[in-house]
Design a protein around this motif. Structure first.
Motif, mmCIF file in Angstrom:
data_model
loop_
_atom_site.group_PDB
_atom_site.id
_atom_site.type_symbol
_atom_site.label_atom_id
_atom_site.label_comp_id
_atom_site.label_asym_id
_atom_site.label_seq_id
_atom_site.Cartn_x
_atom_site.Cartn_y
_atom_site.Cartn_z
ATOM 1 N N GLU A 169 0.906 -1.290 -0.071
ATOM 2 C CA GLU A 169 -0.076 0.028 0.015
ATOM 3 C C GLU A 169 1.002 1.227 -0.086
ATOM 4 N N THR A 219 -5.982 -12.443 6.352
ATOM 5 C CA THR A 219 -6.290 -11.824 5.073
ATOM 6 C C THR A 219 -5.583 -10.305 4.964
ATOM 7 N N ASP A 267 -5.785 -5.567 4.232
ATOM 8 C CA ASP A 267 -6.557 -4.554 4.356
ATOM 9 C C ASP A 267 -7.785 -4.308 3.036
ATOM 10 N N TRP A 268 -8.543 -3.908 2.856
ATOM 11 C CA TRP A 268 -9.441 -3.610 1.589
ATOM 12 C C TRP A 268 -8.944 -2.994 0.751
ATOM 13 N N GLY A 311 -7.395 -5.070 -1.589
ATOM 14 C CA GLY A 311 -8.086 -6.159 -1.609
ATOM 15 C C GLY A 311 -8.117 -7.021 -2.870
ATOM 16 N N ARG A 312 -8.217 -6.019 -4.144
ATOM 17 C CA ARG A 312 -8.159 -6.492 -5.301
ATOM 18 C C ARG A 312 -6.869 -7.617 -5.779
ATOM 19 N N ASP A 335 -6.919 -3.732 9.435
ATOM 20 C CA ASP A 335 -6.092 -3.847 8.370
ATOM 21 C C ASP A 335 -5.804 -5.153 7.746
ATOM 22 N N ALA A 350 -10.374 -6.924 7.009
ATOM 23 C CA ALA A 350 -11.194 -6.304 6.297
ATOM 24 C C ALA A 350 -11.480 -7.188 4.918
ATOM 25 N N SER A 351 -10.613 -8.263 4.860
ATOM 26 C CA SER A 351 -11.262 -8.890 3.333
ATOM 27 C C SER A 351 -11.662 -9.880 3.678
ATOM 28 N N GLU A 404 -14.780 -11.124 4.458
ATOM 29 C CA GLU A 404 -16.087 -11.290 4.119
ATOM 30 C C GLU A 404 -15.754 -11.667 2.621
ATOM 31 N N GLU A 405 -15.095 -10.956 1.619
ATOM 32 C CA GLU A 405 -14.727 -11.294 0.323
ATOM 33 C C GLU A 405 -14.349 -12.647 0.384
#
Length: 408
Positions: free
Chosen positions: A18, A51, A53-54, A57-58, A84, A87-88, A90-91
């Motif tokens: 990031e 996981t 941070d969103w 996320g991609r 951080d 956040a991912s 759920e995906e």
């Protein structure tokens, strides 16, 4: 496009860098970015460790999909649920709904508080010392409460010696295509970011870090750890003793080096000038490992970081509204909040009509644990003058003698 790297046989880093985030936790400046690390194990069962941070996320999802290469995701091990890293989640659940979550009971509580609404049947809660076999690889779970959240755990792969260390052994700074600490000149490029990360994020919890290191030694055996895989920063596969030694110093509040950090608060430059004179006099006495900081223009995270590094601190502050200059007062409050201790401190107050800052700073330092305040202190009235020469010489003599371990 995927961008993953192999850590060791069967294990892959699937994180991402990031560069756009300006403030970590909306507090700490990130001039060199940060990485969010996650890892996939390909065994008879497939396992994702944490996981990301969103914001990344991609890239994270693309990396996980590429490593799995069409295989289902069987397990998600959650070592730490701070957003951080969580956040991912759920995906992951949307893309691999059959995945089973392995984590601590406290983590389940926090995940539900964050609104994930997890299916209880899809969760396997683990206790301290529990193990789980995924095929060739068997992992052990070690609780790490308050390093630096209460739900945290670390996971040790007994097969390959990988320790998934959550936020322990993490660092600010993006990886930028590299992965392992030995791919950098760590002591030149990274150590300051690693120290600033630890001291400001985890620093308050030194006793808990010591407890985790002791548990790792007793349950896992430090010699059995071959890889340190943190959630931020590089993976360690060589010279693990280097970073463990640093953590031991930081966690026990022992300074890394004999040196003097001079932090001054100056409204119109007079206190700054006095601090400069003191720095020069220390150099003349052979004390050259010094750093000089303006508390008003230096972010406090850098001050705290260097304070964990150096053995001695000089506080030089003007009086403001009969109190301590506000940025200096904030620095003192951060020292208290982060449990700083075991330092030797010299005091230089200043003011024009009611110079009280020196006495007030001394009171604050004496409230901290295991701090030594030198008897020699001085007050600058408006500006440093020739008749202050003997006072500032005495202060420099006392600091130099203390740094060198001499007695007066």
């Amino acid at each position: 496009m995927y961008n993953y790297r192999m850590v060791t046989d069967d294990l892959y880093w699937v994180g991402a860098d990031e560069h756009r985030l300006a403030l970590f936790e909306n507090i700490h400046p990130l001039y060199h970015g940060v990485s969010y690390n996650a890892y996939v194990l390909l065994d008879e069962k497939t396992v994702l460790f944490d996981t990301a941070d969103w914001a990344v996320g991609r890239q994270f999802i693309a990396n996980v999909k590429a490593v799995l290469n069409g295989r289902p995701l069987d397990y998600l091990v959650i070592n730490h649920v701070e957003p951080d890293h969580a956040a991912s989640i759920e995906e992951i659940l949307l893309r691999w709904p059959q995945v089973k979550i392995i984590t601590t009971p406290k983590a389940v509580t926090l995940l539900n508080q964050f609104g994930f609404g997890l299916d209880p049947n899809a969760i396997e809660e683990v206790a301290e010392g529990d193990t789980k076999c995924f095929g060739k690889h068997t992992v052990a779970f070690v609780y790490a409460p308050m390093v630096h959240w209460p739900e945290a755990m670390v996971t040790f792969d007994t097969t390959n010696g990988v320790l998934f260390s959550a936020d322990a052994f993490g660092s600010f700074r993006s990886l930028d295509g590299k992965l392992f600490a030995d791919e950098f000149d760590f002591d030149r490029e990274w150590i300051d970011d690693a120290r600033r990360y630890y001291t400001n994020i985890v620093g308050k919890y030194g006793p808990q870090v010591v407890a985790l290191l002791n548990k790792a030694a007793n349950i896992v055996g430090l010699d059995n750890i071959k890889y340190l895989c943190p959630l931020h920063g590089p993976v360690w596969r060589k010279d693990l003793g280097y970073i463990i030694d640093k953590y031991t110093h930081w966690a026990t509040y022992e300074p890394e080096e004999k040196g003097v950090m001079i932090v001054y608060a100056s409204m119109y430059g007079n206190t700054e000038a006095a601090a400069e004179v003191l720095a020069a006099k220390l150099t003349a006495r052979g004390v050259t490992n010094t750093r000089l900081y303006d508390v008003s223009s230096t972010h406090v995270s850098y001050l705290i970081s260097d304070l964990f590094k150096y053995s001695h601190l000089v506080l030089a502050s003007v009086t403001y509204n009969l109190g301590i200059f506000p940025p200096m007062h904030n620095f003192l409050m951060d020292m208290k909040a982060l449990n700083l201790q075991k330092r030797t401190v010299a005091i230089m107050g200043s003011g024009s009509w009611a110079p009280r800052s020196g006495a007030l700073m001394k009171e604050e330092i004496e409230r901290l644990k295991n701090m030594t305040v030198l008897d020699e202190e001085m007050t600058v009235t408006s500006s440093l003058k020739a008749d202050n020469e003997s006072e500032i010489d005495a202060l420099a003599d006392a600091i130099a003698a203390s740094v060198k371990g001499e007695t007066k």
